[in-house]
Design an enzyme around this catalytic site. Structure first.
Site, PDB file in Angstrom:
ATOM      1  N   CYS A  81      22.107 -32.059 -57.041  1.00  0.00           N
ATOM      2  CA  CYS A  81      21.769 -33.266 -57.797  1.00  0.00           C
ATOM      3  C   CYS A  81      20.482 -33.097 -58.331  1.00  0.00           C
ATOM      4  O   CYS A  81      19.543 -32.165 -57.931  1.00  0.00           O
ATOM      5  CB  CYS A  81      22.121 -34.541 -57.043  1.00  0.00           C
ATOM      6  SG  CYS A  81      21.188 -34.655 -55.290  1.00  0.00           S
ATOM      7  N   GLY A 107      23.389 -31.582 -62.295  1.00  0.00           N
ATOM      8  CA  GLY A 107      24.676 -32.439 -61.726  1.00  0.00           C
ATOM      9  C   GLY A 107      25.285 -33.128 -62.992  1.00  0.00           C
ATOM     10  O   GLY A 107      24.686 -33.688 -63.929  1.00  0.00           O
ATOM     11  N   ASN A 181      18.576 -35.563 -52.740  1.00  0.00           N
ATOM     12  CA  ASN A 181      19.044 -34.259 -53.110  1.00  0.00           C
ATOM     13  C   ASN A 181      18.917 -33.279 -51.898  1.00  0.00           C
ATOM     14  O   ASN A 181      17.766 -33.503 -51.331  1.00  0.00           O
ATOM     15  CB  ASN A 181      18.222 -33.925 -54.429  1.00  0.00           C
ATOM     16  CG  ASN A 181      18.449 -32.304 -54.584  1.00  0.00           C
ATOM     17  OD1 ASN A 181      19.397 -31.816 -54.384  1.00  0.00           O
ATOM     18  ND2 ASN A 181      17.178 -31.705 -55.325  1.00  0.00           N
ATOM     19  N   GLY A 182      19.768 -32.730 -51.334  1.00  0.00           N
ATOM     20  CA  GLY A 182      19.871 -31.538 -50.181  1.00  0.00           C
ATOM     21  C   GLY A 182      20.943 -31.761 -49.536  1.00  0.00           C
ATOM     22  O   GLY A 182      22.066 -32.073 -49.762  1.00  0.00           O
ATOM     23  N   TYR A 322      17.663 -19.600 -60.927  1.00  0.00           N
ATOM     24  CA  TYR A 322      18.922 -20.299 -61.785  1.00  0.00           C
ATOM     25  C   TYR A 322      18.734 -21.554 -61.909  1.00  0.00           C
ATOM     26  O   TYR A 322      19.036 -22.023 -63.115  1.00  0.00           O
ATOM     27  CB  TYR A 322      20.277 -19.748 -60.913  1.00  0.00           C
ATOM     28  CG  TYR A 322      21.375 -20.346 -61.427  1.00  0.00           C
ATOM     29  CD1 TYR A 322      21.993 -19.956 -62.714  1.00  0.00           C
ATOM     30  CD2 TYR A 322      21.880 -21.486 -60.979  1.00  0.00           C
ATOM     31  CE1 TYR A 322      22.864 -20.551 -63.452  1.00  0.00           C
ATOM     32  CE2 TYR A 322      23.308 -21.703 -61.474  1.00  0.00           C
ATOM     33  CZ  TYR A 322      23.392 -21.439 -62.688  1.00  0.00           C
ATOM     34  OH  TYR A 322      24.994 -21.886 -63.099  1.00  0.00           O
TER      35      TYR A 322
END
Length: 569
Positions: A81, A107, A181-182, A322
């Site tokens: 996310c 996301g 996020n994580g 990426y």
């Protein structure tokens, strides 16, 4: 109920903070011209949900039951996310909407925004892209100068509305919204302890654990509740919180996931997962949120606290390989320059006679440009990517070979026919997509196809916020480079050597996490199974965690195999 204003008056007493608070961060107060949020009415929160269908899913035709729905898979690791936080702008919700649009690549399955207006937290969340969830009418329902937002990717589930963040909860001292996020490696342990004490969970999200830890903390004021909660977390987290009068940003001590801070010309403070979000809303990048740092923004200005100092950050190298957009600055480095250098190193260390260099779009383009420039060979668009194909599509009853790849990637015969082609991609995960791409290029007339991968071989699953398959599914964990070359059918294959990656990063090299390439994890999971990234419980599905399939990754219990510095294996 304690008044909200009493929290800021006793904010961050030095005696209550970790003893090494001042080792890395000095407490600094700034007084930007920010709107006052001084209404003392009882805190409330309002929520609204948008049950938009996932825009990129095409359901099978009921009139043609023989048609098969094909799931389109890029065979790439996926980020979970992106998060945004904004303080001090009267159009906070609209700016948040635009920033989330800039982070859409992180996301695509859900989005949400929470704003604060007259001490009331208002929330709108929905399934789908940011543009699917929000429109002018919904943004009008989110007034206020304080907002947080979230875009998400999940590993499974078609009906995920209850899992879409930001989450908002009320507890005895007020209300709090959170976007995360994580991924936490001790999620199961924390949840079990909380359930023993009577906590009730509605999702499988790590974020819900964080909310419960805040609510059950004995510390005062609210900021110290956050510190207390985060000290119990193990793994990766970049989080933004919002209360009736505060915006708080937190990053884990290892700094696995990115989080940056910026400021608009009117003094509004902005936090975001990437600098590309700052660029779109005309916010100037100021700095990263440091690993282990808590930043509090309220009417008193900006204050920096130390959660727990860690001398050696372990930032995710895959952000540069990426995940992040090329125009972002992540961990203080230009993503574009990193990828261009990856390509140059590949051209230097793994040269091959060729006529043209092409990329697997979009993530392989910059590395391919670097390869072509260094090799002195023209770069051309040999593969055209369709940006209008979603996760599923209806395949005709007469099968089409490599249907999923052909929907997304179209070869350009004029570029490929009779040519010796170098094709640059960012990574190989299972190898299935790479084999189809090689076949596609050869069917389009390529004389030779030489694969060059702008990352070392992936041999380990990630537990820190990247959705990767289990180690058994990773082709580089099962095969040598030559065996992979034979499997995908290319004429040659080379990866970016791990030692070359270290050299390119220079003095910053020890600050990155390479667990997916080495199998050596900075934070070892203590549990036999680690929850995969995202949420794997559909709406309406309930049961014990042990009864739910598909949501767990076996923790690494074997010593990592030695990595050959020359080949990356």
């Amino acid at each position: 109920m304690a008044a909200t204003q009493t929290l800021s008056s006793s904010l961050a007493k030095p005696s209550l903070l970790p003893p090494n608070n001042n080792r890395f961060f000095s407490t600094s107060l700034h007084k930007p011209t920010l709107p006052s949020l001084s209404d003392t009415r009882k805190p409330l929160f309002l929520t609204s949900s948008s049950k938009n269908p996932i825009s990129d899913i095409i359901l099978s035709n009921k009139n043609h039951p023989q048609d098969e729905v094909v799931f389109i898979n890029d065979d790439k690791p996926r980020e979970e996310c992106g998060v945004v936080g904004i303080y001090g702008d009267s159009e906070a919700s609209r700016l948040c909407y635009l920033a989330l649009h800039a982070l859409q690549h992180r996301g695509q399955e859900g989005a949400g925004i929470v704003t604060v207006n007259n001490n009331v937290l208002q929330s709108i969340t929905g399934v789908g892209l940011v543009s699917d969830v929000f429109n002018e009418t919904k943004l009008d329902q989110l007034p206020g100068s304080l907002a947080i937002g979230h875009v998400r990717y999940s590993t499974a589930g078609q009906s995920m509305l209850k899992n879409v963040q930001p989450f908002v909860a009320g507890y005895r001292f007020g209300s709090v919204g959170v976007a995360h996020n994580g991924n936490l490696v001790n999620y199961r342990t924390l949840r079990a302890k909380l359930e023993e004490k009577g906590s009730i969970f509605n999702t499988t999200s790590d974020t819900e654990v964080v909310l419960h830890l805040i609510a059950t903390s004995k510390h005062r004021p609210f900021i110290l509740r956050i510190v207390d909660a985060c000290e119990k977390l193990e793994g990766a987290y970049s989080i933004v919180f919002v209360t009736e009068d505060k915006l708080v940003a937190v990053r884990d001590p290892f700094g696995f996931r990115p989080l940056v801070m910026g400021r608009r010309s009117n003094g509004a403070v902005v936090f975001a997962s990437e600098t590309c979000a700052l660029d779109l809303i005309e916010a100037t990048y100021e700095r990263e949120v440091f690993p282990g740092e808590v930043i509090v923004v309220d009417n008193n200005g900006i204050q920096s606290l130390c959660l727990m100092a860690h001398p050696q950050p372990k930032q995710c190298i895959f952000e540069h390989i990426y995940f992040a957009l090329p125009n972002s600055v992540v961990f203080g480095r230009s993503v574009y320059e990193s990828r261009r250098r990856f390509g140059e190193v590949l051209a230097t260390e793994s040269p091959v006679d060729c006529d043209v260099v092409i990329a697997v779009p979009d993530s392989g383009v910059v590395a391919a440009l670097g390869y072509a420039a260094k090799a002195g060979v023209p770069f051309q668009q040999g593969l055209i990517r369709s940006h209008y194909v979603g996760r599923t599509f209806i395949e005709p009853s007469q099968k089409i070979r490599d249907f999923g790849v052909k929907l997304k990637l179209s070869p350009v015969r004029a570029v490929l026919e009779g040519k010796r082609v170098v094709v640059v991609d960012d990574s190989i995960v299972r190898g299935t997509t790479s084999s189809k791409i090689v076949r596609l290029l050869k069917e389009a007339g390529a004389k030779e196809v030489h694969m060059r991968i702008a990352s070392p071989p992936i041999i380990g699953s990630c537990y820190y916020g990247v959705d990767t398959p289990s180690s058994e599914e990773l082709i580089s964990n099962r095969m040598s480079v030559e065996e992979i070359r034979d499997f995908i059918g290319s004429d040659s294959l080379a990866f970016l050597p791990i030692n070359s990656l270290h050299s390119m990063l220079g003095n910053d090299s020890p600050n990155f996490c390479y667990a997916c390439f080495s199998g050596k994890y900075p934070v070892e999971p203590r549990e036999l199974k680690v929850k995969r990234v995202g949420d794997f419980v559909d709406d309406g599905l309930n049961g014990s965690l042990e009864q739910i399939d598909g949501g767990w990754v076996q923790a690494n219990r074997n010593p990592p195999k030695e990595v050959n510095t020359a080949t990356g294996l």
